[in-house]
Design a protein around this motif. Structure first.
Motif, PDB file in Angstrom:
ATOM      1  N   SER A  23       0.815  -1.219   0.000  1.00 12.80           N
ATOM      2  CA  SER A  23       0.000   0.000   0.000  1.00 12.80           C
ATOM      3  C   SER A  23       0.844   1.263   0.000  1.00 12.80           C
ATOM      4  N   GLY A  24       2.125   1.141   0.360  1.00 12.78           N
ATOM      5  CA  GLY A  24       2.995   2.308   0.372  1.00 12.78           C
ATOM      6  C   GLY A  24       2.769   3.186   1.576  1.00 12.78           C
ATOM      7  N   THR A  30      -1.822   3.199  -2.078  1.00 11.52           N
ATOM      8  CA  THR A  30      -2.501   2.398  -3.091  1.00 11.52           C
ATOM      9  C   THR A  30      -3.121   1.154  -2.465  1.00 11.52           C
ATOM     10  N   TYR A  31      -4.030   0.536  -3.210  1.00  8.17           N
ATOM     11  CA  TYR A  31      -4.637  -0.724  -2.784  1.00  8.17           C
ATOM     12  C   TYR A  31      -4.850  -1.588  -4.024  1.00  8.17           C
ATOM     13  N   ARG A  32      -4.703  -2.873  -3.854  1.00  9.36           N
ATOM     14  CA  ARG A  32      -4.820  -3.821  -4.964  1.00  9.36           C
ATOM     15  C   ARG A  32      -5.573  -5.051  -4.474  1.00  9.36           C
ATOM     16  N   GLY A  42      -6.499   0.775  -6.915  1.00 16.46           N
ATOM     17  CA  GLY A  42      -6.219   2.153  -7.291  1.00 16.46           C
ATOM     18  C   GLY A  42      -5.339   2.909  -6.331  1.00 16.46           C
ATOM     19  N   VAL A  43      -5.314   4.208  -6.560  1.00 16.29           N
ATOM     20  CA  VAL A  43      -4.524   5.148  -5.768  1.00 16.29           C
ATOM     21  C   VAL A  43      -5.495   5.964  -4.922  1.00 16.29           C
ATOM     22  N   LEU A  44      -5.287   5.937  -3.617  1.00 18.58           N
ATOM     23  CA  LEU A  44      -6.190   6.614  -2.702  1.00 18.58           C
ATOM     24  C   LEU A  44      -5.802   8.061  -2.443  1.00 18.58           C
ATOM     25  N   ARG A  45      -4.508   8.324  -2.434  1.00 14.44           N
ATOM     26  CA  ARG A  45      -4.066   9.670  -2.038  1.00 14.44           C
ATOM     27  C   ARG A  45      -2.659   9.923  -2.554  1.00 14.44           C
ATOM     28  N   VAL A  46      -2.412  11.171  -2.966  1.00 13.28           N
ATOM     29  CA  VAL A  46      -1.076  11.606  -3.370  1.00 13.28           C
ATOM     30  C   VAL A  46      -0.760  12.883  -2.600  1.00 13.28           C
ATOM     31  N   THR A  47       0.254  12.833  -1.733  1.00 10.04           N
ATOM     32  CA  THR A  47       0.665  14.017  -0.983  1.00 10.04           C
ATOM     33  C   THR A  47       2.185  14.102  -0.985  1.00 10.04           C
ATOM     34  N   CYS A  59       1.925   2.679 -11.345  1.00 10.58           N
ATOM     35  CA  CYS A  59       1.845   1.721 -12.453  1.00 10.58           C
ATOM     36  C   CYS A  59       2.600   0.443 -12.115  1.00 10.58           C
ATOM     37  N   HIS A  60       3.698   0.570 -11.382  1.00  9.93           N
ATOM     38  CA  HIS A  60       4.460  -0.610 -10.969  1.00  9.93           C
ATOM     39  C   HIS A  60       3.643  -1.456  -9.981  1.00  9.93           C
ATOM     40  N   ARG A  61       3.055  -0.808  -8.996  1.00  4.79           N
ATOM     41  CA  ARG A  61       2.315  -1.553  -7.973  1.00  4.79           C
ATOM     42  C   ARG A  61       1.022  -2.165  -8.512  1.00  4.79           C
ATOM     43  N   LEU A  62       0.399  -1.489  -9.464  1.00  4.01           N
ATOM     44  CA  LEU A  62      -0.937  -1.886  -9.916  1.00  4.01           C
ATOM     45  C   LEU A  62      -0.933  -2.495 -11.308  1.00  4.01           C
ATOM     46  N   HIS A  63       0.236  -2.880 -11.776  1.00  2.00           N
ATOM     47  CA  HIS A  63       0.325  -3.461 -13.112  1.00  2.00           C
ATOM     48  C   HIS A  63      -0.554  -4.714 -13.218  1.00  2.00           C
ATOM     49  N   GLY A  64      -1.309  -4.793 -14.297  1.00  4.96           N
ATOM     50  CA  GLY A  64      -2.089  -5.989 -14.561  1.00  4.96           C
ATOM     51  C   GLY A  64      -3.514  -5.981 -14.062  1.00  4.96           C
ATOM     52  N   VAL A  65      -3.924  -4.921 -13.338  1.00  3.28           N
ATOM     53  CA  VAL A  65      -5.306  -4.828 -12.880  1.00  3.28           C
ATOM     54  C   VAL A  65      -5.894  -3.487 -13.308  1.00  3.28           C
TER      55      VAL A  65
END
Length: 244
Positions: A23-24, A30-32, A42-47, A59-65
């Protein structure tokens, strides 16, 4: 009424309950789920993270979904615009709505509708999948994730049934951060325009009020904003949903 920050924290906590990957940190959350349905990855928050750097890592974490970006009040100002400049497409603007459980408009229960907790994901998930856009091939993965759901809160799954015993309406009540957040409020197509969705919403609010919860929240579609407004919800913010 709980603050918008608390509402957003509860929303993040629910979607992280679906997560099976990394999730970082708070800068790029992020969540997968592995379910082939964009809102469940997807991506929940960018700060504090440049949009281009966020895009590469996400894109690396969520590749393929299939996945979405929730660009909302808990992300840095300008996040949506920065992502759009990198090629993102805005797919929706979703109102974030809240109400006080004790002041929500009472919705009558349609004659013959019985609402109770569902404990069988093999019955419950196909019902909400049918109206939420989860494809049939994604249902087994969604069932697995519901069984393994772990989050900072309590999930209560409500099913509404008429005399035939089959699920006519669904609602998920997520009790976390001192409030209830609603997900998967839906009505089977053959039972629409009978007040089932409003009754499911009211049942979830009743459940929360009985447990001492004062604030209810949900993220509506643009089309549902007026319906929830009639039930006493008010818009307190918006998400811009983005896709690459």
């Amino acid at each position: 009424m709980e603050s918008l920050d608390t509402v957003l924290a509860a929303h993040r906590a629910y979607l992280l309950g679906w997560n099976v990957g990394a999730s970082g940190g708070p800068d790029l959350l992020t969540y997968r789920s592995e379910v082939p349905h964009a809102p469940l990855n997807g991506v929940l928050r960018v700060t504090g993270c440049a949009p281009r750097d966020a895009l590469v890592e996400a894109c690396h974490r969520l590749h393929g979904v299939p996945r979405i970006w929730w660009a909302g009040p808990d992300s840095d100002p300008g996040t949506a615009e920065g992502l759009l400049s990198l090629g993102a497409v805005e797919v929706a603007r979703l109102p974030i709505m809240t109400t006080t459980t004790g002041r929500a408009t009472v919705a009558p229960t349609p004659a013959g509708l019985r609402i109770s907790e569902s404990t069988d994901p093999h019955e419950f998930v196909p019902a909400y999948a049918r109206v939420s856009g989860i494809p049939p091939e994604g249902v087994p993965a969604a069932i697995d994730r519901e069984k393994a759901f772990t989050g900072d809160g309590t999930v209560i799954r409500l099913a509404g049934r008429f005399e035939d015993g089959r699920i006519a309406g669904t609602a998920v009540a997520w009790l976390s951060h001192g409030l209830v957040t609603l997900y998967f409020v839906g009505t089977q197509p053959e039972h629409r325009r009978r007040g089932v969705g409003a009754a499911m919403t009211a049942a979830a609010l009743d459940l929360a009020r009985e447990r001492g919860v004062r604030t209810a929240a949900l993220t509506s579609t643009a089309a549902g904003e007026s319906l929830y407004g009639r039930l006493g919800f008010g818009t307190v913010g918006r998400f811009r949903l983005l896709s690459f």
